[in-house]
Design an enzyme around this catalytic site. Sequence first.
Site, mmCIF file in Angstrom:
data_model
loop_
_atom_site.group_PDB
_atom_site.id
_atom_site.type_symbol
_atom_site.label_atom_id
_atom_site.label_comp_id
_atom_site.label_asym_id
_atom_site.label_seq_id
_atom_site.Cartn_x
_atom_site.Cartn_y
_atom_site.Cartn_z
ATOM 1 N N HIS A 1 -6.418 -45.247 -1.576
ATOM 2 C CA HIS A 1 -5.711 -44.551 -0.496
ATOM 3 C C HIS A 1 -4.358 -44.044 -0.999
ATOM 4 O O HIS A 1 -3.580 -43.503 -0.235
ATOM 5 C CB HIS A 1 -5.442 -45.502 0.671
ATOM 6 C CG HIS A 1 -6.675 -45.992 1.379
ATOM 7 N ND1 HIS A 1 -7.726 -45.172 1.713
ATOM 8 C CD2 HIS A 1 -7.010 -47.231 1.843
ATOM 9 C CE1 HIS A 1 -8.650 -45.883 2.350
ATOM 10 N NE2 HIS A 1 -8.248 -47.128 2.434
ATOM 11 N N TRP B 1 -18.251 -45.104 3.305
ATOM 12 C CA TRP B 1 -19.417 -44.200 3.298
ATOM 13 C C TRP B 1 -19.582 -43.625 1.876
ATOM 14 O O TRP B 1 -20.666 -43.600 1.302
ATOM 15 C CB TRP B 1 -19.182 -43.088 4.315
ATOM 16 C CG TRP B 1 -20.383 -42.320 4.735
ATOM 17 C CD1 TRP B 1 -21.653 -42.454 4.255
ATOM 18 C CD2 TRP B 1 -20.429 -41.294 5.736
ATOM 19 N NE1 TRP B 1 -22.484 -41.562 4.898
ATOM 20 C CE2 TRP B 1 -21.755 -40.852 5.807
ATOM 21 C CE3 TRP B 1 -19.474 -40.719 6.574
ATOM 22 C CZ2 TRP B 1 -22.148 -39.844 6.688
ATOM 23 C CZ3 TRP B 1 -19.871 -39.727 7.448
ATOM 24 C CH2 TRP B 1 -21.193 -39.296 7.506
#
Length: 295
Positions: A104, A54
Site C-alpha cells: 500500500h 483479489w
Amino acid sequence: MDFTEAKSHDLVPHKGFNLISGIHDPDEVDQIYNSEIRDSDVFVITYPKSGTIWMQQILRLLEAKGDIQATKDELNSVQVPWIELIGNGKAFVTAPSPRLRVAHLQYHFMPLALSQKKGKVIYVARNPKDVLVSYFHFHKVATMLETPKDFNDFFEKFMKGGVYGNCWFDHIKTWYSHKDDMNILFITYEEMIQDLQSVVERISLFLDKDLTDEQLANVVKHSTFRNMKKIPQANYELVPEDLLDHHKGSFMRKGTIGDWKNHFTVAQNERFDQVFQKEMKDFPLSFIWDINDIV
Ligand code: A3P
C-alpha cells in the site's frame, strides 16, 4: 509522535506517510528503496480496500496455471506478502523468484530500480467512495486499526488522510504521475467486477504468461467473489484473531460497486464530489460509481 513514543498499533507518520507501530518498522520500510529488482518481480500496488487480496488470488492462480489445488498448500498472504510488514522487507532480498508482492506504500518508498523499468507493477484503483465504506467496515474488523466512533467520524478521518494509506487522491495521482518511468499496468476494481475474464487476460499478457484458454478460465473461476469466499487460503479467514476479529466481519464483505449509497448522507456525498472534482479534474481515468452503470 515518533516511533520511540508510539504504543502498539498507533498510526505514526514517517516521511509523509502513516505507518502502523508494531506492524511496520520504519527502518525496514526505508530499506525497500534500495532493493535490487529482478525482471520477474511483480508488485501489486493498492490503496487499502481496492482489491488487494483479489489480486493476490489472481497472481497465485496465474502462477499455478489455474490449478486451484496447487495454491492450497500455503496462504496467499504468505505467497504474495505485503512487502512493508515487519520482516517481509528483509525476507524479500533473498526470496526465490518469482517474487510476487503487494504494497500500500506511496511511490517514494518503493525500489528505485522500478523506475528504471526493472520488474513490473500492477496498480489497482477503486472508486474512492466504495473504498471509504469498505475501509470503515475493515477498521472494525482489523484489531491493528482504531475502531471508528461512527461512520461520520471515519468519513472525516478519510477525507483528511488520517488513515493508513493517507490521502486517496495523493496515492493514485502520485503513482499515476510516474507511469511512464515503470513497467506498469493500471486496472480498476470496477473493470474487474465488469469483466474479470478480460482483466485476467490483460494481466496474463502483461506478465508474459502463457496459459491456455482453459487455464485462464480456471483463474477467473477461482477468483470470483463467490468462490474466493469459500477458499480459506485466499479469503483471510485463517488470519489469527489477534489481527482480525472475525466475529466483527470479514475481508470478503460485499464485493460490489455502489455500497457507498447505503452509507453516505446527501451532504457527505456533495462534499465528496466537490473534493473529487477539484482533486481529479486533470486525471484521465474514470470510475464507475454504481453497479447499474455496468454495461
Ligand atoms: P468490500 O468491503 O466493499 O466488500 P483489499 O483486499 O484491498 O483489502 O480490498 C477488500 C475489498 O475487496 C472488499 O470490498 C472485498 O469484499 C473485495 N474483494 C475481495 N475479493 C473480491 C472478489 N473476488 N470480487 C469482488 N470483490 C472482492
